[in-house]
Motif scaffolding. Structure first.
Motif, short mmCIF file in Angstrom:
data_model
loop_
_atom_site.label_atom_id
_atom_site.label_comp_id
_atom_site.label_asym_id
_atom_site.label_seq_id
_atom_site.Cartn_x
_atom_site.Cartn_y
_atom_site.Cartn_z
N VAL A 80 14.27 3.77 35.78
CA VAL A 80 13.04 3.74 34.99
C VAL A 80 12.17 2.61 35.52
O VAL A 80 12.60 1.46 35.57
N THR A 81 10.97 2.96 35.93
CA THR A 81 10.09 1.95 36.52
C THR A 81 8.68 2.09 35.97
O THR A 81 8.14 3.20 35.91
N VAL A 82 8.10 0.98 35.59
CA VAL A 82 6.68 0.96 35.22
C VAL A 82 5.94 0.23 36.34
O VAL A 82 6.35 -0.84 36.78
N LYS A 117 -1.84 -0.08 26.83
CA LYS A 117 -1.49 1.20 27.45
C LYS A 117 -0.20 1.05 28.27
O LYS A 117 0.68 1.91 28.23
N LEU A 118 -0.10 -0.07 29.01
CA LEU A 118 1.12 -0.32 29.80
C LEU A 118 2.35 -0.38 28.90
O LEU A 118 3.40 0.16 29.22
N LYS A 119 2.18 -1.03 27.76
CA LYS A 119 3.29 -1.15 26.81
C LYS A 119 3.70 0.22 26.28
O LYS A 119 4.88 0.55 26.18
N GLU A 120 2.69 1.01 25.99
CA GLU A 120 2.92 2.38 25.49
C GLU A 120 3.70 3.20 26.54
O GLU A 120 4.66 3.90 26.21
N ILE A 121 3.28 3.10 27.80
CA ILE A 121 3.97 3.82 28.89
C ILE A 121 5.42 3.35 28.98
O ILE A 121 6.35 4.16 29.08
N ALA A 142 10.99 4.40 28.83
CA ALA A 142 12.35 3.88 28.61
C ALA A 142 13.08 4.72 27.56
O ALA A 142 14.26 5.04 27.72
N SER A 143 12.39 5.11 26.50
CA SER A 143 13.02 5.88 25.42
C SER A 143 13.45 7.26 25.92
O SER A 143 14.59 7.69 25.69
N GLY A 184 6.47 8.57 29.94
CA GLY A 184 5.37 7.61 30.01
C GLY A 184 4.04 8.24 29.65
O GLY A 184 3.08 7.55 29.35
N TYR A 185 4.01 9.54 29.71
CA TYR A 185 2.79 10.29 29.41
C TYR A 185 3.16 11.51 28.58
O TYR A 185 4.33 11.83 28.43
N LYS A 186 2.13 12.21 28.09
CA LYS A 186 2.48 13.46 27.39
C LYS A 186 2.87 14.51 28.42
O LYS A 186 2.43 14.46 29.59
#
Ligand SMILES: Cc1nc2c(=O)[nH]c(=O)nc-2n(C[C@H](O)[C@H](O)[C@H](O)CO)c1C
Length: 153
Positions: free
Chosen positions: A95-97, A107-111, A116-117, A145-147
């Motif tokens: 998992v990488t942001v 937005k970064l936090k949301e991604i 991760a979830s 990370g996105y819809k």
């Protein structure tokens, strides 16, 4: 089952804590070992050591900066993680942001939280149920990370 969670101090969101929460929710009997390292290039050995200590699968949670050097570092780390998977025959969900995925911090936090979830759930499914656990979702255009992009019928 025993799960490894490897994360970094470089990351700007505590994705390790998020992954642990989801793993516990999806597998209440889970045994979880956490291993925190400085940065992404330290993740392959952390993953290997978690597997050597009995983990059935590992999730790594990395954060990549904006520069080319950061991106090359990620490529090196990613190849290292693939090698660990092939050598141990265990899943290591990478998992990488990437910091340039969004301009604003919210937005970064949301991604990070979404990625991760969703991947923590993927890990539990793969570890507990094996190779066909995700088959019902094949071709569905799922995104972390996105819809979801959705399938093309
Ligand atoms: C250039 C660089 N970029 C990143 C990055 O984007 N994300 C990250 O987590 N760590 C980075 N690091 C640190 C290395 O991964 C590693 O922690 C150090 O080289 C020490 O082994 C480095 C050196």
């Amino acid at each position: 089952m025993k799960y490894g969670v490897a994360d970094t101090t470089f990351s700007r969101v505590d994705m390790g804590a998020i992954a642990i929460k989801v793993i516990k929710r999806e597998d209440p009997d889970a045994e979880i070992i956490r291993y925190t390292v400085p940065g992404i290039k330290d993740l392959p050995v952390a993953a290997r050591r978690l597997i050597d200590s009995g983990c059935d699968g590992v999730i790594t949670l990395g954060w990549v900066g904006k520069t080319m050097l950061d991106k090359y570092s990620y490529l090196a780390a990613s190849i290292g993680l693939i090698i660990v998977q092939v050598l141990t025959s265990k899943h290591v969900i990478d998992v990488t942001v990437h910091e340039d995925e969004a301009d604003d911090e919210e937005k970064l936090k949301e991604i990070a939280i979404d990625r991760a979830s969703k991947h923590a759930r993927n890990l539990v499914l793969l570890v507990k149920e094996g190779k066909n656990a995700l088959t019902p979702y094949a071709g569905k255009g799922l995104r972390q990370g996105y819809k979801d992009a959705g399938s093309i019928d």
